[in-house]
Design a protein around this motif. Structure first.
Motif, PDB file in Angstrom:
ATOM      1  N   LEU A  10       3.009  -2.085  -5.363  1.00 62.83           N
ATOM      2  CA  LEU A  10       2.835  -1.057  -6.384  1.00 62.83           C
ATOM      3  C   LEU A  10       3.664   0.166  -6.017  1.00 62.83           C
ATOM      4  O   LEU A  10       3.627   0.623  -4.872  1.00 62.83           O
ATOM      5  N   ARG A  11       4.376   0.705  -7.011  1.00 64.28           N
ATOM      6  CA  ARG A  11       5.219   1.873  -6.780  1.00 64.28           C
ATOM      7  C   ARG A  11       4.569   3.115  -7.386  1.00 64.28           C
ATOM      8  O   ARG A  11       4.153   3.096  -8.545  1.00 64.28           O
ATOM      9  N   GLY A  39       6.790   5.663  -1.129  1.00 63.12           N
ATOM     10  CA  GLY A  39       6.163   5.588  -2.443  1.00 63.12           C
ATOM     11  C   GLY A  39       5.747   4.200  -2.869  1.00 63.12           C
ATOM     12  O   GLY A  39       5.588   3.931  -4.071  1.00 63.12           O
ATOM     13  N   ALA A  40       5.557   3.280  -1.928  1.00 59.37           N
ATOM     14  CA  ALA A  40       5.190   1.909  -2.274  1.00 59.37           C
ATOM     15  C   ALA A  40       4.045   1.416  -1.404  1.00 59.37           C
ATOM     16  O   ALA A  40       3.997   1.689  -0.200  1.00 59.37           O
ATOM     17  N   VAL A  41       3.134   0.680  -2.022  1.00 58.60           N
ATOM     18  CA  VAL A  41       1.959   0.142  -1.345  1.00 58.60           C
ATOM     19  C   VAL A  41       1.857  -1.347  -1.635  1.00 58.60           C
ATOM     20  O   VAL A  41       1.982  -1.777  -2.793  1.00 58.60           O
ATOM     21  N   GLU A  42       1.628  -2.123  -0.599  1.00 58.27           N
ATOM     22  CA  GLU A  42       1.480  -3.576  -0.732  1.00 58.27           C
ATOM     23  C   GLU A  42       0.020  -3.954  -0.575  1.00 58.27           C
ATOM     24  O   GLU A  42      -0.715  -3.349   0.209  1.00 58.27           O
ATOM     25  N   TYR A  58      -0.102   4.220 -10.220  1.00 59.99           N
ATOM     26  CA  TYR A  58       1.170   3.573  -9.946  1.00 59.99           C
ATOM     27  C   TYR A  58       1.951   3.427 -11.245  1.00 59.99           C
ATOM     28  O   TYR A  58       1.383   3.331 -12.332  1.00 59.99           O
ATOM     29  N   SER A  59       3.274   3.420 -11.116  1.00 64.23           N
ATOM     30  CA  SER A  59       4.131   3.354 -12.304  1.00 64.23           C
ATOM     31  C   SER A  59       4.714   1.975 -12.544  1.00 64.23           C
ATOM     32  O   SER A  59       5.031   1.627 -13.685  1.00 64.23           O
ATOM     33  N   SER A  60       4.879   1.199 -11.481  1.00 63.90           N
ATOM     34  CA  SER A  60       5.425  -0.151 -11.648  1.00 63.90           C
ATOM     35  C   SER A  60       4.852  -1.073 -10.588  1.00 63.90           C
ATOM     36  O   SER A  60       4.315  -0.625  -9.573  1.00 63.90           O
TER      37      SER A  60
END
Length: 257
Positions: A10-11, A39-42, A58-60
């Motif tokens: 997720l970004r 800015g990214a989470v897995e 999250y945006s994308s």
């Protein structure tokens, strides 16, 4: 909603990953959450997507290289009337969380524009009492379309149409002097806005203000003396690097007799 299983990335905006992680860890179908970049989470998902669909932080999203239609931006946020300078939707969610709005509180956005921040507050705390103020009648028209039964007033942030000590939370994206306003104009605007916040905020009130004109805001708060900055959060998105400032009242020491 149907069950899924897979690795999700997720970004979000840079500077908000910790907030996204906190929400993901509270979801039943999500586990093994970790930050993989600024800015990214897995995370791993095994179950229904309902909670993930409702999360606006999250945006994308990338899911094992495939798209999940239910998580698309439009499916989650719906159609909204926007202007080029409207607040980024994820940023609005960050500001709302920093405001720590409680049920029934009065929340004012004195630069409400198309109502993005107010929508975020209503999504998170449906019983909050919302008031949007803006000097632009066209922006207020669009805000009225975005918000059902809105309380919107055309007015100035320097002269808020509310009583002294009547506001619990103020959440606003201030003019940076780029797309809206100017640095020169902010020299007068920011001190006037801070004075109004000191007037209208309740004793336990809190304000969350986003700006890139950082020195001006800090100087305005320091001069007012009734408010203080208790927290700062730097955000990065779309080439902008604003800071969200959290303001509260300075506690007055009891007078000795």
């Amino acid at each position: 909603m149907s069950r899924v299983a897979g690795r999700f990335v997720l970004r979000t905006v840079d500077g908000a990953a910790d907030l996204l992680i906190e929400e993901l860890r509270g979801m039943v179908a999500v586990h093994s959450v970790r930050q993989v970049s600024v800015g990214a989470v897995e995370c791993m998902v095994d179950g229904a997507l309902d909670e993930l669909v409702r999360c606006p932080l999250y945006s994308s999203v990338a899911v094992d290289g495939a798209e999940v239609p239910a998580l698309a931006w439009m499916r989650r946020f719906g159609p909204l009337e926007r202007l080029p300078w409207s607040t980024n939707l994820v940023v609005a969610e960050v500001l709302t969380r920093l405001a720590k709005v409680r049920p029934g509180q009065c929340v004012v956005d004195p630069f409400c524009g198309t109502g993005t921040i107010l929508l975020s507050v209503r999504r998170r705390v449906p019983t909050a009492r919302l008031l949007g103020i803006d000097r632009d009648p066209h922006a207020l028209e669009l805000a009225a379309r975005n918000l059902s039964h809105p309380a919107l007033v055309r007015g100035l942030a320097e002269a808020l149409p509310v009583s002294d000590g009547s506001v619990d939370r103020v959440v606003a994206n201030l003019p940076f002097g780029k797309q809206v306003g100017s640095h020169r104009g902010n020299r007068e605007l920011y001190p006037a806005v801070v004075r109004e916040l000191d007037r209208v905020l309740a004793g336990e009130g809190r304000a969350v203000l986003l700006t890139e004109d950082k020195r001006l805001l800090r100087a305005a708060v320091e001069r007012e003396r009734g408010l203080k900055v208790v927290r700062e959060r730097l955000l990065r998105y779309n080439g902008a690097t604003p800071t969200a400032y959290v303001l509260t009242r300075i506690s007055k020491r009891p007078t000795s007799r």
